[in-house]
Design an enzyme around this catalytic site. Structure first.
Site, short mmCIF file in Angstrom:
data_model
loop_
_atom_site.label_atom_id
_atom_site.label_comp_id
_atom_site.label_asym_id
_atom_site.label_seq_id
_atom_site.Cartn_x
_atom_site.Cartn_y
_atom_site.Cartn_z
N GLN A 214 1.04 -1.11 0.21
CA GLN A 214 -0.17 -0.22 0.16
C GLN A 214 1.13 1.06 -0.10
OE1 GLN A 214 -2.23 1.70 2.48
NE2 GLN A 214 -4.24 1.53 2.07
N TYR B 126 -6.10 10.54 3.43
CA TYR B 126 -4.63 11.52 3.24
C TYR B 126 -4.24 12.00 1.93
CZ TYR B 126 -4.00 8.45 7.20
OH TYR B 126 -3.85 8.17 8.23
N ARG C 53 -7.31 2.26 -2.64
CA ARG C 53 -8.18 2.31 -2.59
C ARG C 53 -8.68 3.83 -1.38
NH1 ARG C 53 -8.20 0.71 4.62
NH2 ARG C 53 -9.58 -1.16 3.98
N GLY D 256 -9.59 -6.66 8.87
CA GLY D 256 -8.48 -5.22 9.61
C GLY D 256 -8.49 -6.41 10.78
#
Ligand SMILES: Cc1cc2nc3c(=O)[nH]c(=O)nc-3n(C[C@H](O)[C@H](O)[C@H](O)COP(=O)(O)O)c2cc1C
Length: 367
Positions: free
Chosen positions: A97, A184, A231, A321
């Site tokens: 990622q 982000y 994502r 997760g």
């Protein structure tokens, strides 16, 4: 009928099942290099159909958390090579990622203690990150005020992503996932509350989506679009990022553009704001109409929900997760209905091997 344990063809990669280990920052790399414990952690979880690594900064500027392994230097690439080897020996598949935190950083993590960069100078009100205090200790601190990237610097950031993708390829990853979620850098460009730019990266939906799509193109030129996932977290409202009227249209525009680019997958994460699902059947139906490729859904998933959505052809894979943190053999535990070990939240970030590589596999009675 359960579909979760069927194999799945992801481009030229065959996944052993449809359970993805979601990306999770664990902050165990004091020197920003993935070490032996990180290799062991991912090896233990290699029965996941696909692992997506923890968010991995593409450059020193991209860092927003202490002790996170990066992927911009040869030493870091060598560290990641031990991880991909460990996963591949077990028959697993792993994507890296790739991450730029943008404004969600702290001067102590930045080269020369410079200001973090973002789409604009809008600070993340109330944002915290895991960084260094003035006395050198590590803890949660307020993020520092950002400065906007110039247009030329945006081009440089795209090249940083491209170089990181090439590094991921050298490190033996099966592909990369661009971190376009959770507030982000990419989301700071997508959301008009943080993107106040007047250049070609600001204003219209098309302009706000430009950074993400140009990065997809540049990275795809390097490693092939079938090895590029992304994502996204539509409607997440993380930190002080509000929802906005054009959010649906923004994500449908992305869905259609990403479909044209024939990327490996779109990985949607539901942050369950206010505790309820925002990526529901209606949202997925709209997204699916624009994006017939592989869709992964994460966020409070269960076997039943995943099977139902796969059966309805609204998603193809599901990601878990936190259950993967404390259940290295999560695939078998779900397959056989074995009990799950609850995770210890205090050891999510930082520290050593405790709460990282010491969660046992389940041993059924009589074995
Ligand atoms: C300790 C921890 C670290 C995380 N780090 C990341 C990360 O680096 N990148 C990312 O996209 N999501 C990250 N997430 C979000 C997870 O990928 C996942 O979407 C979230 O935990 C919801 O799934 P779950 O309900 O199955 O836990 C993190 C979550 C946790 C608990």
């Amino acid at each position: 009928m359960t579909l979760l344990f069927d194999t799945y063809q992801l481009g030229d990669i065959t996944l052993g099942n449809r359970m993805v280990m979601a990306p999770m920052t664990r902050a165990r790399s004091v020197d920003t290099v993935a070490g032996p414990h990180t290799a062991e952690y991912y090896r233990q979880r290699a029965t996941a159909g696909l692992i997506v690594t923890e968010g991995t900064p593409i450059s020193p500027e991209a860092q927003g958390y202490a002790y996170v392994p990066g992927i911009w230097s040869d030493v870091q690439v060598a560290g990641w090579r031990t991880v991909t080897d460990a996963v591949h020996i077990e028959g697993g598949r792993i994507f890296s990622q790739l991450w730029h935190v943008g404004r969600l950083s702290h001067r102590s993590l930045q080269p020369g203690r410079q200001q973090p960069v973002g789409a604009s100078s809008v600070p993340a009100d109330g944002g915290k990150t895991f960084a260094f205090n003035d006395d050198g200790t590590v803890g949660f601190v307020d993020v520092s005020a950002p400065r906007p990237l110039s247009t030329q610097e945006v081009d440089r950031v795209i090249l940083d992503f491209s170089a990181a993708a090439a590094n991921a390829d050298d490190a033996g990853f099966d592909g990369i996932e661009l971190h376009g979620a959770n507030g982000y850098l990419f989301e700071q460009f997508l959301n008009p509350s943080t993107n106040t730019r007047t250049d070609r990266y600001g204003g219209s939906i098309r302009n706000r989506a430009r950074l993400l799509l140009e990065t997809v193109d540049c990275v795809s030129d390097k490693i092939g679009s079938s090895h590029v996932g992304i994502r996204l977290s539509p409607f997440s409202e993380l930190f002080d990022m509000p929802s906005y009227p054009e959010a649906i249209d923004t994500y449908l525009h992305l869905a259609s553009e990403l479909s044209r680019r024939e990327i490996a997958y779109v990985h949607l994460v539901d942050q369950l704001p206010a505790g309820s699902r925002v990526i529901d059947v209606d949202t997925l139906t709209g997204f699916r109409a624009e994006f017939p490729g592989t869709i992964i859904l994460a966020g409070g998933m269960t076997r039943e929900l995943a099977d139902d959505l796969i059966d309805k052809n609204l998603i193809d894979l599901t990601a878990f997760g936190q259950p993967f943190i404390s259940n290295p053999d999560l695939v078998d535990r779900i397959r056989y209905g074995w009990p799950l070990t609850p995770p210890d939240r205090d050891s999510y970030y930082g520290g050593g091997t405790a709460g990282y590589v010491d969660y046992p596999r389940y041993v059924p009675a009589g074995v």
